[in-house]
Design a protein around this motif. Structure first.
Motif, PDB file in Angstrom:
ATOM      1  N   SER A 106       0.809  -1.222   0.000  1.00 35.52           N
ATOM      2  CA  SER A 106       0.000   0.000   0.000  1.00 35.52           C
ATOM      3  C   SER A 106       0.842   1.272   0.000  1.00 35.52           C
ATOM      4  CB  SER A 106      -0.984   0.011   1.179  1.00 35.52           C
ATOM      5  OG  SER A 106      -1.879  -1.068   1.073  1.00 35.52           O
ATOM      6  N   ARG A 107       2.095   1.152  -0.405  1.00 31.48           N
ATOM      7  CA  ARG A 107       3.010   2.298  -0.498  1.00 31.48           C
ATOM      8  C   ARG A 107       4.104   1.939  -1.491  1.00 31.48           C
ATOM      9  NH1 ARG A 107       7.405   0.151   1.361  1.00 31.48           N
ATOM     10  NH2 ARG A 107       7.386  -1.227   3.156  1.00 31.48           N
ATOM     11  N   GLY A 108       4.860   2.937  -1.888  1.00 29.43           N
ATOM     12  CA  GLY A 108       5.997   2.678  -2.756  1.00 29.43           C
ATOM     13  C   GLY A 108       7.026   1.813  -2.045  1.00 29.43           C
ATOM     14  N   LYS A 109       7.821   1.107  -2.814  1.00 28.14           N
ATOM     15  CA  LYS A 109       8.835   0.205  -2.246  1.00 28.14           C
ATOM     16  C   LYS A 109      10.150   0.954  -2.005  1.00 28.14           C
ATOM     17  CE  LYS A 109       7.022  -4.149  -3.862  1.00 28.14           C
ATOM     18  NZ  LYS A 109       6.487  -4.510  -2.575  1.00 28.14           N
ATOM     19  N   THR A 110      10.888   0.481  -1.018  1.00 30.84           N
ATOM     20  CA  THR A 110      12.219   1.017  -0.751  1.00 30.84           C
ATOM     21  C   THR A 110      13.195   0.443  -1.782  1.00 30.84           C
ATOM     22  OG1 THR A 110      12.878  -0.790   0.715  1.00 30.84           O
ATOM     23  CG2 THR A 110      11.726   1.092   1.743  1.00 30.84           C
ATOM     24  N   TYR A 111      14.385   1.003  -1.826  1.00 32.25           N
ATOM     25  CA  TYR A 111      15.427   0.512  -2.720  1.00 32.25           C
ATOM     26  C   TYR A 111      15.728  -0.952  -2.414  1.00 32.25           C
ATOM     27  CZ  TYR A 111      19.775   0.500  -5.404  1.00 32.25           C
ATOM     28  OH  TYR A 111      20.767   0.225  -6.318  1.00 32.25           O
ATOM     29  N   GLU A 112      15.865  -1.269  -1.131  1.00 25.73           N
ATOM     30  CA  GLU A 112      16.177  -2.642  -0.725  1.00 25.73           C
ATOM     31  C   GLU A 112      15.027  -3.601  -1.084  1.00 25.73           C
ATOM     32  OE1 GLU A 112      18.342  -5.815   0.407  1.00 25.73           O
ATOM     33  OE2 GLU A 112      19.088  -3.782   0.151  1.00 25.73           O
ATOM     34  N   GLU A 113      13.780  -3.178  -0.878  1.00 25.40           N
ATOM     35  CA  GLU A 113      12.628  -4.015  -1.250  1.00 25.40           C
ATOM     36  C   GLU A 113      12.606  -4.267  -2.760  1.00 25.40           C
ATOM     37  OE1 GLU A 113       9.281  -2.824   2.120  1.00 25.40           O
ATOM     38  OE2 GLU A 113       9.593  -1.496   0.398  1.00 25.40           O
ATOM     39  N   ALA A 133      -6.820  -8.187  -6.874  1.00 29.17           N
ATOM     40  CA  ALA A 133      -6.865  -6.731  -7.027  1.00 29.17           C
ATOM     41  C   ALA A 133      -7.558  -6.123  -5.815  1.00 29.17           C
ATOM     42  CB  ALA A 133      -7.613  -6.346  -8.301  1.00 29.17           C
ATOM     43  N   LYS A 134      -7.069  -4.972  -5.420  1.00 26.51           N
ATOM     44  CA  LYS A 134      -7.765  -4.231  -4.366  1.00 26.51           C
ATOM     45  C   LYS A 134      -9.128  -3.824  -4.926  1.00 26.51           C
ATOM     46  CE  LYS A 134      -3.871  -2.643  -1.675  1.00 26.51           C
ATOM     47  NZ  LYS A 134      -3.124  -1.488  -1.150  1.00 26.51           N
ATOM     48  N   PRO A 135     -10.181  -3.902  -4.102  1.00 26.85           N
ATOM     49  CA  PRO A 135     -11.530  -3.614  -4.594  1.00 26.85           C
ATOM     50  C   PRO A 135     -11.689  -2.253  -5.283  1.00 26.85           C
ATOM     51  CG  PRO A 135     -11.655  -4.687  -2.474  1.00 26.85           C
ATOM     52  CD  PRO A 135     -10.190  -4.402  -2.729  1.00 26.85           C
ATOM     53  N   LEU A 136     -10.931  -1.258  -4.881  1.00 28.24           N
ATOM     54  CA  LEU A 136     -11.059   0.065  -5.496  1.00 28.24           C
ATOM     55  C   LEU A 136     -10.210   0.232  -6.757  1.00 28.24           C
ATOM     56  CD1 LEU A 136     -11.139   2.344  -2.320  1.00 28.24           C
ATOM     57  CD2 LEU A 136     -13.056   1.509  -3.705  1.00 28.24           C
ATOM     58  N   ASN A 137      -9.419  -0.787  -7.110  1.00 29.35           N
ATOM     59  CA  ASN A 137      -8.563  -0.691  -8.283  1.00 29.35           C
ATOM     60  C   ASN A 137      -9.339  -1.132  -9.528  1.00 29.35           C
ATOM     61  OD1 ASN A 137      -6.531  -0.583 -10.151  1.00 29.35           O
ATOM     62  ND2 ASN A 137      -5.022  -1.627  -8.883  1.00 29.35           N
ATOM     63  N   PHE A 190      -2.418 -11.624   2.099  1.00 24.87           N
ATOM     64  CA  PHE A 190      -1.475 -10.631   2.631  1.00 24.87           C
ATOM     65  C   PHE A 190      -2.130  -9.723   3.670  1.00 24.87           C
ATOM     66  CE2 PHE A 190      -1.139 -10.942  -2.104  1.00 24.87           C
ATOM     67  CZ  PHE A 190      -0.147 -11.912  -2.152  1.00 24.87           C
ATOM     68  N   GLY A 191      -3.130 -10.247   4.384  1.00 26.20           N
ATOM     69  CA  GLY A 191      -3.831  -9.457   5.389  1.00 26.20           C
ATOM     70  C   GLY A 191      -4.804  -8.442   4.813  1.00 26.20           C
ATOM     71  N   LEU A 192      -5.097  -8.546   3.511  1.00 29.00           N
ATOM     72  CA  LEU A 192      -6.001  -7.614   2.839  1.00 29.00           C
ATOM     73  C   LEU A 192      -7.185  -8.362   2.243  1.00 29.00           C
ATOM     74  CD1 LEU A 192      -3.278  -5.704   0.774  1.00 29.00           C
ATOM     75  CD2 LEU A 192      -4.407  -4.857   2.837  1.00 29.00           C
ATOM     76  N   GLN A 193      -8.311  -7.717   2.172  1.00 31.88           N
ATOM     77  CA  GLN A 193      -9.478  -8.254   1.471  1.00 31.88           C
ATOM     78  C   GLN A 193      -9.342  -7.854   0.002  1.00 31.88           C
ATOM     79  OE1 GLN A 193     -12.011 -10.236   2.829  1.00 31.88           O
ATOM     80  NE2 GLN A 193     -10.563 -10.284   4.540  1.00 31.88           N
TER      81      GLN A 193
END
Length: 161
Positions: free
Chosen positions: A28-35, A120-124, A145-148
Motif C-alpha cells: 500500500s506504499r511505494g517500495k524502498t530501494y532494498e525491497e 486486485a484491491k476492490p477500489l482498483n 497478505f492481510g487484505l481483502q
C-alpha cells in the motif's frame, strides 16, 4: 518482455518507489530501494526454480523500462498469480492488457500451468478491468497478505481473448 536484470535496479526502483504505484500493491506504499532489489532477486530465483516468472516490460524502440508483468508463485497457497505494475506515465496505453495476455499465453502454452489467479484491491477498477479483459472470472473477495482482495481465476481450457 524480458527477464528483469540487476542492471534494471535503478530504473525499476524509480517506478516501484512511487506511492501512486505502491498503493495498489500489497504494501500500500511505494517500495524502498532494498525491497525493490529483493523483488528482482525473488523474480530471478523463481525463473530458475519454476521456469516462469515476472518479466520487465520495455519499450521496443527505446528500451525504456515501463514496468513489470508476469507470473508469481504464492508460497502461502501454492497458487500462481498474474501480476503487473507500470510507471503511471504509461498507464492507459494498453501495456498492462497486452503484457498480461502474453503472460497468460506463456502460462498455458509454455509453462503448461492449469490455473492462474489474479488479485486486485476492490477500489482498483483499472486493474480489475484488465483482469476481466484477459479472460479471468471474478470469484469473490478473499483475504491475501492481510487484505481483502478481489479474487479472479482462469483455467487452461477457458482462455478466450
Amino acid at each position: 518482455m524480458r527477464k528483469l536484470r540487476e542492471e534494471d535496479l535503478h530504473d525499476y526502483f524509480e517506478i516501484m518507489k512511487k506511492d501512486e504505484v505502491g498503493k495498489w500493491l500489497g504494501t500500500s506504499r511505494g517500495k524502498t530501494y532494498e525491497e525493490t532489489k529483493l523483488l528482482i532477486d525473488k523474480f530471478s530465483k523463481q525463473w530458475e526454480e519454476k521456469g516462469y516468472g515476472v518479466w520487465a516490460v520495455v519499450d521496443k524502440k527505446s528500451g525504456e523500462l515501463l514496468g513489470h508483468c508476469g507470473l508469481n508463485f504464492l508460497k502461502e497457497t501454492s497458487e500462481i498469480e498474474i501480476l503487473y505494475a507500470f510507471d503511471p506515465k504509461f498507464w492507459n496505453y494498453g501495456y498492462a492488457t497486452e503484457s498480461a495476455r502474453a503472460a497468460l499465453e506463456y502460462a498455458f502454452e509454455k509453462a503448461k500451468l492449469d490455473r492462474i489467479i489474479a488479485l486486485a484491491k476492490p477500489l482498483n477498477i483499472k486493474s480489475s478491468n484488465v483482469i476481466e479483459k484477459i479472460g479471468l472470472k471474478f470469484v469473490g473477495i478473499k483475504e491475501y497478505f492481510g487484505l481483502q482482495l478481489k479474487y479472479y481465476e482462469i483455467f487452461n481450457n477457458k482462455i478466450n481473448y
